[in-house]
Design a protein around this motif. Structure first.
Motif, PDB file in Angstrom:
ATOM      1  N   LEU A   1      -4.935  -5.547  -6.619  1.00 53.06           N
ATOM      2  CA  LEU A   1      -6.345  -5.961  -6.782  1.00 53.06           C
ATOM      3  C   LEU A   1      -6.874  -6.436  -5.441  1.00 53.06           C
ATOM      4  CD1 LEU A   1      -5.582  -7.958  -9.987  1.00 53.06           C
ATOM      5  CD2 LEU A   1      -7.200  -6.052  -9.924  1.00 53.06           C
ATOM      6  N   ARG A   2      -8.033  -5.906  -5.062  1.00 52.08           N
ATOM      7  CA  ARG A   2      -8.623  -6.316  -3.790  1.00 52.08           C
ATOM      8  C   ARG A   2     -10.142  -6.411  -3.933  1.00 52.08           C
ATOM      9  NH1 ARG A   2      -5.849  -1.624  -1.551  1.00 52.08           N
ATOM     10  NH2 ARG A   2      -3.753  -2.141  -0.858  1.00 52.08           N
ATOM     11  N   ARG A   3     -10.700  -7.212  -3.070  1.00 51.71           N
ATOM     12  CA  ARG A   3     -12.150  -7.244  -2.936  1.00 51.71           C
ATOM     13  C   ARG A   3     -12.468  -6.413  -1.698  1.00 51.71           C
ATOM     14  NH1 ARG A   3     -16.331  -9.780  -5.187  1.00 51.71           N
ATOM     15  NH2 ARG A   3     -18.112 -10.182  -3.840  1.00 51.71           N
TER      16      ARG A   3
ATOM     17  N   ARG B   1       2.400  -8.195   7.215  1.00 52.90           N
ATOM     18  CA  ARG B   1       2.919  -6.814   7.149  1.00 52.90           C
ATOM     19  C   ARG B   1       3.825  -6.724   5.921  1.00 52.90           C
ATOM     20  NH1 ARG B   1       6.413  -6.492  11.743  1.00 52.90           N
ATOM     21  NH2 ARG B   1       6.498  -8.744  11.477  1.00 52.90           N
ATOM     22  N   HIS B   2       3.699  -5.626   5.187  1.00 48.59           N
ATOM     23  CA  HIS B   2       4.491  -5.511   3.964  1.00 48.59           C
ATOM     24  C   HIS B   2       4.688  -4.049   3.599  1.00 48.59           C
ATOM     25  CE1 HIS B   2       0.280  -5.430   2.718  1.00 48.59           C
ATOM     26  NE2 HIS B   2       0.670  -4.665   1.713  1.00 48.59           N
ATOM     27  N   GLY B   3       5.684  -3.793   2.765  1.00 44.95           N
ATOM     28  CA  GLY B   3       5.949  -2.433   2.312  1.00 44.95           C
ATOM     29  C   GLY B   3       7.030  -2.451   1.248  1.00 44.95           C
TER      30      GLY B   3
ATOM     31  N   LEU C   1       5.926  -0.118   6.163  1.00 46.19           N
ATOM     32  CA  LEU C   1       5.355  -1.419   6.510  1.00 46.19           C
ATOM     33  C   LEU C   1       3.921  -1.232   7.033  1.00 46.19           C
ATOM     34  CD1 LEU C   1       6.965  -4.125   6.397  1.00 46.19           C
ATOM     35  CD2 LEU C   1       7.242  -3.911   8.870  1.00 46.19           C
ATOM     36  N   HIS C   2       2.997  -2.007   6.499  1.00 40.44           N
ATOM     37  CA  HIS C   2       1.585  -1.867   6.895  1.00 40.44           C
ATOM     38  C   HIS C   2       0.860  -3.185   6.632  1.00 40.44           C
ATOM     39  CE1 HIS C   2       1.548  -1.260   2.534  1.00 40.44           C
ATOM     40  NE2 HIS C   2       0.315  -1.740   2.574  1.00 40.44           N
ATOM     41  N   GLN C   3      -0.370  -3.247   7.077  1.00 38.66           N
ATOM     42  CA  GLN C   3      -1.260  -4.360   6.720  1.00 38.66           C
ATOM     43  C   GLN C   3      -2.389  -3.795   5.870  1.00 38.66           C
ATOM     44  OE1 GLN C   3      -2.020  -5.334  10.941  1.00 38.66           O
ATOM     45  NE2 GLN C   3      -1.543  -7.448  10.394  1.00 38.66           N
ATOM     46  N   ASP C   4      -2.897  -4.599   4.946  1.00 43.70           N
ATOM     47  CA  ASP C   4      -4.085  -4.213   4.176  1.00 43.70           C
ATOM     48  C   ASP C   4      -5.292  -4.675   4.986  1.00 43.70           C
ATOM     49  OD1 ASP C   4      -2.223  -3.535   2.246  1.00 43.70           O
ATOM     50  OD2 ASP C   4      -3.144  -4.718   0.648  1.00 43.70           O
ATOM     51  N   ARG C   5      -5.990  -3.722   5.613  1.00 37.95           N
ATOM     52  CA  ARG C   5      -7.116  -4.154   6.427  1.00 37.95           C
ATOM     53  C   ARG C   5      -8.295  -3.206   6.361  1.00 37.95           C
ATOM     54  NH1 ARG C   5      -5.035  -6.176  11.557  1.00 37.95           N
ATOM     55  NH2 ARG C   5      -7.240  -6.502  11.739  1.00 37.95           N
TER      56      ARG C   5
END
Ligand code: SIN
Ligand code: FE2
Length: 201
Positions: free
Chosen positions: A197-199, A173-175, A118-122
């Protein structure tokens, strides 16, 4: 659709890609992988990920002893990342309503017991730009919860499913708990490929 009322901005599009689109996209990803092979990153603490990774786009997400970051080159070959396929850029456009285009596409390969905690994309410069995720191959048990804590719940992401973290769900939060091994025969050798896909910059 937004499957969880307490997680507005978490978009889920089951079967967004039909079987022909999955095969076509996989072929494009395989062409990219022949230029930028999968490698196994380590966490800043030195622990190998169970997932193998590569990237497409102007920059790619990497992790090593020095930390998490985006960089323009493959950590093992030193070569620039291959471009993001146009089909993915169109998918982003449609799902985000024309949000400024992504410059990074992380490619994760899950086999066997691979998982993602589990994490955040930051690690992105603008934490309001959406994140769009495409699943190919074996079904995965995806876990998600609000950024501000509280319970998490799981949802099964199958081949061709697309989801997105937008707006108030951007920092959810996701994983990935686990794969349902053998649920798809799309990926040669089995397993699952996830495209994020991210900016980034
Ligand atoms: C990730 O959050 O980096 C990947 C999620 C997934 O594999 O669906
Ligand atoms: Fe993530």
């Amino acid at each position: 659709m937004e499957p969880f009322p307490d997680l507005p901005g978490f978009l889920y599009r089951p079967g967004a890609l039909d079987p022909a689109a999955r095969t076509d996209l996989l072929a494009e990803v395989q062409a990219a992988i022949s230029i930028a092979p999968f490698y196994r990153p380590v966490t800043p603490g030195g622990k190998p990920f169970s997932v193998r990774m590569t990237n497409m786009g102007r920059v790619g997400w990497v992790s090593d002893r020095a930390g998490y970051r985006y960089q323009t080159t493959h950590p093992e070959t030193g070569a620039p990342w291959p471009p993001i396929p146009a089909t993915l850029l169109m998918l982003w456009d449609g799902l985000t309503g024309g949000s400024a285009p992504p410059d990074a596409c992380l490619v994760n390969l899950y086999r066997d017991t691979a998982r993602m905690g589990l994490h955040q994309d930051r690690d992105e410069a603008d934490l309001t730009a959406p994140v769009v995720s495409v699943s190919l191959g074996d079904t995965a048990v995806f876990r998600i919860g609000r950024a501000d804590g509280g319970p998490t719940r799981s949802i099964r992401l199958g081949s061709g499913d697309v989801c997105a973290l937008t707006g108030p769900a951007r920092l959810a939060r996701h994983g990935i708990d686990r794969l349902l091994a053998g649920s798809s025969s799309l990926i040669p050798g089995g397993g699952r490929i996830n495209l994020t896909l991210r900016r980034a910059t």
